[in-house]
Motif scaffolding. Structure first.
Motif, mmCIF file in Angstrom:
data_model
loop_
_atom_site.group_PDB
_atom_site.id
_atom_site.type_symbol
_atom_site.label_atom_id
_atom_site.label_comp_id
_atom_site.label_asym_id
_atom_site.label_seq_id
_atom_site.Cartn_x
_atom_site.Cartn_y
_atom_site.Cartn_z
ATOM 1 N N PHE A 1 0.824 -1.125 0.196
ATOM 2 C CA PHE A 1 0.039 0.070 0.036
ATOM 3 C C PHE A 1 0.856 1.381 -0.096
ATOM 4 N N TRP A 2 1.199 1.437 -1.212
ATOM 5 C CA TRP A 2 2.402 2.702 -1.284
ATOM 6 C C TRP A 2 1.782 3.962 -0.801
ATOM 7 N N GLY A 3 0.425 4.285 -0.944
ATOM 8 C CA GLY A 3 -0.063 5.509 -0.536
ATOM 9 C C GLY A 3 0.065 5.768 1.050
ATOM 10 N N ASP A 4 -0.105 4.556 1.747
ATOM 11 C CA ASP A 4 0.039 4.605 3.203
ATOM 12 C C ASP A 4 1.351 4.878 3.660
ATOM 13 N N PHE A 5 2.142 3.997 3.032
ATOM 14 C CA PHE A 5 3.644 4.115 3.090
ATOM 15 C C PHE A 5 4.198 5.642 2.900
ATOM 16 N N ALA A 6 3.612 6.340 1.955
ATOM 17 C CA ALA A 6 4.085 7.666 1.714
ATOM 18 C C ALA A 6 3.888 8.574 2.869
ATOM 19 N N ARG A 7 2.496 8.261 3.528
ATOM 20 C CA ARG A 7 1.851 9.127 4.344
ATOM 21 C C ARG A 7 2.500 8.892 5.896
ATOM 22 N N ARG A 8 2.915 7.634 6.035
ATOM 23 C CA ARG A 8 3.518 6.995 7.461
ATOM 24 C C ARG A 8 5.003 7.364 7.521
ATOM 25 N N GLU A 9 5.594 7.081 6.245
ATOM 26 C CA GLU A 9 7.029 7.253 6.257
ATOM 27 C C GLU A 9 7.508 8.046 5.255
ATOM 28 N N PRO A 10 7.291 9.495 5.456
ATOM 29 C CA PRO A 10 7.450 10.370 4.458
ATOM 30 C C PRO A 10 9.039 10.660 4.095
ATOM 31 N N LYS A 11 9.906 10.552 5.063
ATOM 32 C CA LYS A 11 11.350 10.465 4.863
ATOM 33 C C LYS A 11 11.836 9.456 4.042
ATOM 34 N N ALA A 12 11.273 8.029 4.186
ATOM 35 C CA ALA A 12 11.770 6.891 3.447
ATOM 36 C C ALA A 12 11.190 7.099 1.870
ATOM 37 N N ASN A 13 9.938 7.643 1.786
ATOM 38 C CA ASN A 13 9.391 7.926 0.506
ATOM 39 C C ASN A 13 10.002 8.953 -0.122
ATOM 40 N N ALA A 14 10.566 10.028 0.301
ATOM 41 C CA ALA A 14 11.021 11.228 -0.364
ATOM 42 C C ALA A 14 12.772 10.479 -0.940
ATOM 43 N N ALA A 15 13.273 9.682 0.052
ATOM 44 C CA ALA A 15 14.437 9.187 -0.412
ATOM 45 C C ALA A 15 14.178 8.050 -1.503
ATOM 46 N N MET A 16 13.148 7.321 -1.635
ATOM 47 C CA MET A 16 12.845 6.393 -2.809
ATOM 48 C C MET A 16 12.504 7.033 -4.137
ATOM 49 N N MET A 17 11.931 8.435 -4.066
ATOM 50 C CA MET A 17 11.688 9.061 -5.176
ATOM 51 C C MET A 17 12.761 9.683 -5.740
ATOM 52 N N ALA A 18 13.550 10.111 -4.666
ATOM 53 C CA ALA A 18 14.961 10.739 -5.192
ATOM 54 C C ALA A 18 15.876 9.684 -6.032
ATOM 55 N N GLU A 19 15.996 8.399 -5.380
ATOM 56 C CA GLU A 19 16.544 7.235 -6.191
ATOM 57 C C GLU A 19 15.976 6.894 -7.614
ATOM 58 N N LEU A 20 14.449 7.144 -7.588
ATOM 59 C CA LEU A 20 13.852 6.643 -8.811
ATOM 60 C C LEU A 20 14.207 7.980 -10.062
ATOM 61 N N ALA A 21 14.049 9.266 -9.400
ATOM 62 C CA ALA A 21 14.449 10.058 -10.327
ATOM 63 C C ALA A 21 15.726 10.007 -10.876
ATOM 64 N N GLY A 22 16.862 9.891 -10.012
ATOM 65 C CA GLY A 22 18.128 9.396 -10.501
ATOM 66 C C GLY A 22 18.082 8.381 -11.486
ATOM 67 N N TRP A 23 17.553 7.247 -11.419
ATOM 68 C CA TRP A 23 17.304 6.102 -12.144
ATOM 69 C C TRP A 23 16.897 6.476 -13.565
ATOM 70 N N TYR A 24 15.837 7.480 -13.542
ATOM 71 C CA TYR A 24 15.387 8.152 -14.826
ATOM 72 C C TYR A 24 16.342 8.685 -15.626
ATOM 73 N N THR A 25 17.183 9.631 -14.988
ATOM 74 C CA THR A 25 18.270 10.395 -15.625
ATOM 75 C C THR A 25 19.268 9.699 -15.936
ATOM 76 N N GLN A 26 19.573 8.288 -15.405
ATOM 77 C CA GLN A 26 20.562 7.574 -15.691
ATOM 78 C C GLN A 26 20.077 6.318 -17.055
ATOM 79 N N GLY A 27 18.794 6.547 -17.264
ATOM 80 C CA GLY A 27 18.049 5.800 -18.347
ATOM 81 C C GLY A 27 17.675 4.375 -17.980
#
Length: 328
Positions: free
Chosen positions: A263-289
């Motif tokens: 349940f990603w939505g509740d993970f993002a709400r309950r663990e915002p720092k972990a979610n922000a770190a995950m989104m930053a990693e994903l954005a990096g993966w996008y720029t790396q192709g």
């Protein structure tokens, strides 16, 4: 501004394109000029009054979108007018403008086009949270992805590949299986043909998958779970086929296996720092192709009802994205 308004949640046909007052952002909010918005399965459920979140009427559907910040409310310091963002706020996307909580906006790095950004957060956040966090998928393990040619499925293939796992992708047509191969799947299964358990056995050399990623549910859940490897993890991601399956719990005992809710939505709400770190990693993966959304097609925002019909036909490969002209 204009937007598709849901005044009576009885289905897509009741949506109307209306002129509305352009909103001003309150404290903690931003106003976004929407460039593109993607169509997700919850966007269909919400206008049929079948989604777990029931917004007050009337509302503008469209859970996920990207655009340019036009104005910021009091207390917003990390976003500025003119900045490009993606956002998943649950509603508001199927229009020309919306206001959204600033905390839900993902700043876009340069060179991240609006169409890709509008199709990014839900599928990649869900699939990364599922495979990396909940399943602890490791390099060398085998993952079976059901519904692999859809939005979350295509994201799951790319994330599993980025982690170094072996991917068995299951989809409903040969054409969809070919797409999964293009995305890097090692093996594919057309589950509209033949016995699913036997196909999984062949694709995994008799061992079974270490992780099963299931956004489909329905009739495929039990044969897939019966095929799982020792210490396997079965990810309950969603129920796109409709019926919620019932699994015999003795199977978890016999396989030493886990059934793991996602349940990603509740993970993002309950663990915002972990979610922000995950989104930053994903954005990096996008720029790396390493990851890039599969776009089935783009359609003008005015053709939203036709887009819903296309999604309902189960012919979509990847994501459908609505665009306001000009789109970035």
């Amino acid at each position: 501004m204009h937007a598709w308004l849901c005044e009576n949640p009885v289905g897509v046909d009741a949506l109307t394109w209306k002129e509305l007052p352009t909103p001003e952002p309150k404290a903690g909010e931003v106003r976004i000029a929407i460039e593109a918005a993607s169509l997700n399965f919850p966007d269909l459920l919400i206008v049929q009054n079948k989604y777990q979140m029931k917004p007050p009427l009337p509302f503008v559907p469209g859970s996920e979108y990207a655009g340019v910040v036009e104005a910021v409310g009091e207390g917003v310091t990390h976003l500025k007018p003119g900045q490009r963002v993606a956002c998943l706020s649950g509603t508001g996307g199927f229009g020309t403008h919306t206001v959204a909580p600033a905390a839900l906006c993902m700043p876009l790095p340069p060179g991240f086009p609006a169409v890709d950004a509008a199709a990014f957060i839900m599928i990649y956040a869900t699939s990364h949270h599922a495979l990396v966090d909940r399943a602890q998928l490791k390099a060398g393990e085998t993952v079976l992805i059901l519904g692999a040619a859809g939005g979350v499925g295509t994201a799951a293939i790319q994330i599993a590949r980025a982690v170094g796992a072996r991917v068995v992708a299951a989809a409903s047509t040969d054409e969809k299986c070919a797409l999964c191969k293009q995305l890097g799947a090692d093996e594919t299964i057309n589950y509209s043909q033949g016995d699913l358990r036997e196909a999984i056995k062949v694709a995994t050399g008799g061992k079974g998958p270490d992780v099963i990623y299931d956004p489909v549910g329905g009739d495929f859940a039990e044969p897939a779970f019966r095929s799982i490897a020792w210490r396997g993890r079965y990810l309950v991601v969603g129920f796109a086929s409709g019926p919620i399956p019932s699994l015999p719990l003795n199977l978890t005992l016999l396989k030493g296996a886990s059934i793991v809710g996602v349940f990603w939505g509740d993970f993002a709400r309950r663990e915002p720092k972990a979610n922000a770190a995950m989104m930053a990693e994903l954005a990096g993966w996008y720029t790396q192709g390493k990851v890039k959304p599969v776009i089935d097609r783009t359609m003008p925002m005015s053709e939203l009802k036709a887009a819903y019909a296309h999604m309902g036909s189960r012919g979509v490969k990847g994501k459908l994205v609505m665009v306001n002209q000009p789109a970035g």
